[in-house]
Design an enzyme around this catalytic site. Structure first.
Site, PDB file in Angstrom:
ATOM      1  CE  LYS A 174       4.129 -29.448  18.330  1.00 26.05           C
ATOM      2  NZ  LYS A 174       4.983 -29.685  17.171  1.00 26.05           N
TER       3      LYS A 174
ATOM      4  CB  ALA B  54      16.784 -19.925  16.280  1.00 34.68           C
TER       5      ALA B  54
ATOM      6  CB  ALA C  15      10.263 -26.146  14.017  1.00 38.06           C
TER       7      ALA C  15
HETATM    8  P1  ATR Z   1       8.050 -22.813  15.726  1.00 40.84           P
HETATM    9  O1  ATR Z   1       7.635 -23.497  16.975  1.00 40.84           O
HETATM   10  O2  ATR Z   1       7.206 -23.108  14.531  1.00 40.84           O
HETATM   11  O3  ATR Z   1       9.505 -22.939  15.441  1.00 40.84           O
HETATM   12  P2  ATR Z   1       8.446 -20.194  16.866  1.00 40.84           P
HETATM   13  O4  ATR Z   1       9.077 -20.785  18.061  1.00 40.84           O
HETATM   14  O5  ATR Z   1       7.469 -19.065  17.009  1.00 40.84           O
HETATM   15  O6  ATR Z   1       7.688 -21.253  15.992  1.00 40.84           O
HETATM   16  O7  ATR Z   1       9.609 -19.717  15.887  1.00 40.84           O
HETATM   17  C1  ATR Z   1       9.362 -19.186  14.643  1.00 40.84           C
HETATM   18  C2  ATR Z   1      10.671 -19.165  13.862  1.00 40.84           C
HETATM   19  O8  ATR Z   1      10.381 -18.773  12.517  1.00 40.84           O
HETATM   20  C3  ATR Z   1      11.691 -18.171  14.395  1.00 40.84           C
HETATM   21  O9  ATR Z   1      12.975 -18.678  14.167  1.00 40.84           O
HETATM   22  C4  ATR Z   1      11.421 -16.933  13.514  1.00 40.84           C
HETATM   23  O10 ATR Z   1      12.530 -16.110  13.346  1.00 40.84           O
HETATM   24  P3  ATR Z   1      12.888 -14.918  14.402  1.00 40.84           P
HETATM   25  O11 ATR Z   1      13.263 -15.597  15.680  1.00 40.84           O
HETATM   26  O12 ATR Z   1      14.030 -14.228  13.784  1.00 40.84           O
HETATM   27  O13 ATR Z   1      11.629 -14.115  14.502  1.00 40.84           O
HETATM   28  C5  ATR Z   1      11.133 -17.608  12.206  1.00 40.84           C
HETATM   29  N1  ATR Z   1      10.353 -16.816  11.257  1.00 40.84           N
HETATM   30  C6  ATR Z   1       9.037 -16.541  11.280  1.00 40.84           C
HETATM   31  N2  ATR Z   1       8.662 -15.841  10.200  1.00 40.84           N
HETATM   32  C7  ATR Z   1       9.787 -15.668   9.452  1.00 40.84           C
HETATM   33  C8  ATR Z   1      10.076 -15.039   8.202  1.00 40.84           C
HETATM   34  N3  ATR Z   1       9.137 -14.428   7.493  1.00 40.84           N
HETATM   35  N4  ATR Z   1      11.347 -15.076   7.761  1.00 40.84           N
HETATM   36  C9  ATR Z   1      12.311 -15.705   8.478  1.00 40.84           C
HETATM   37  N5  ATR Z   1      12.105 -16.309   9.653  1.00 40.84           N
HETATM   38  C10 ATR Z   1      10.871 -16.300  10.138  1.00 40.84           C
END
Ligand code: ATR
Length: 272
Positions: free
Chosen positions: A66, A128, A131
């Protein structure tokens, strides 16, 4: 001549987009073909431009491309710009236009299909990343009382909040969520993709009418299970969002809005 569209992602084998757009084309009597392309991590840009040069009219973009689709475009919508990501491209007048319909699709599912208007509501968004970014502008336009972003990495949440400069947006650490009331809790983290629960307790659901899981196809995720155990009346996985974002793209490309309800019903898998 039949117009051609495609989704591209890696991996792409589980995509529902050809089915969804095929059904839209059928009910709205549009002459189009919609395929799926396995994207190459090295060759993504060449694949997109190759599809365009072969007469393609538009593409949907899914993980992990994306951001690269957004960067490749000649012109970008405001929504795509805040999301820094594009899930739909249109090829027109020799240019590549980038849109992001994920957030508007989510909003439409919540307000229209699930009948929970956001106006005046207190919204908690978990995550954050891309998505959450995609959801932010459409959500704020719907008039919530406030919107709290919780994220493990607080600096990332603060950066996102600073980009929208809206007094209704607050950032909160997970361990400081207790004692606040939320009407809607949206899981925009990627935790469910690996079967994890974001670090929330049941108290975030004390006043919630709706718990929304963006990840579609994962069944009763730990997030939805906790919401159910906490007595939340409505649980949603991302199926409605998936179909609604597709309908937005379809309308953007074709100028015709397809009916989404039959397609959502067809794709819905019971949560238990
Ligand atoms: P996407 O495009 O799906 O949003 P991304 O940009 O990689 O993927 O972001 C992943 C999000 O999921 C982030 O907000 C991440 O939190 P951090 O920025 O603090 O890492 C969050 N995330 C992923 N695994 C998590 C978990 N087990 N618990 C809480 N937040 C999680």
């Amino acid at each position: 001549m039949t117009d051609r569209y495609s989704v591209i992602g890696h991996p792409i084998n589980h995509t529902k987009s050809p089915l969804i757009h095929g059904l839209f084309a059928e009910v709205s009597q549009q002459d189009l073909e919609y395929g799926a392309i396995e994207g190459g991590l090295d060759g993504f840009e060449a694949q997109v431009l190759g599809f365009r040069d072969a007469g393609g009219r538009g593409m949907n973009i899914t993980a992990p491309f994306k951001l690269r689709a957004f960067e490749l475009a000649d012109a970008r919508s405001e929504r795509a710009t805040l999301a820094k990501a594009s899930n739909a491209l249109k090829f027109e007048h020799g240019k590549v236009y980038a849109e992001n319909f994920d957030g508007i699709g989510l909003l439409r599912d919540i307000e229209h299909n699930l009948q929970v208007p956001l106006a005046g509501r207190k919204v908690l968004v978990l995550g954050a990343g891309g998505a959450a970014r995609g959801a932010l502008l459409p959500f704020l336009a719907a008039g919530p009382a406030h919107l709290v972003i919780a994220n493990r990495d607080l600096a990332k949440a603060r950066t996102l909040a600073a980009e929208v400069t809206d007094p209704r947006v607050q950032v909160c650490a997970y361990d400081a969520l207790g004692g606040q009331d939320f009407d809607l809790v949206i899981n925009a983290t990627s935790a469910s993709l690996v079967g994890e629960l974001p670090p929330i307790g049941p108290e975030v659901f004390d006043h919630a009418l709706l718990a929304y899981e963006l990840a579609y196809g994962k069944g009763l995720t730990p997030f939805l299970r906790l919401a159910r155990e906490s007595g939340v009346a409505q649980l949603a996985d991302g199926v409605g969002m998936l179909v609604e974002q597709a309908a937005e793209a379809f309308e953007w490309w074709r100028g015709v809005r397809p009916e989404t309800r039959p397609v959502i019903d067809r794709l819905t898998v019971p949560l238990d």
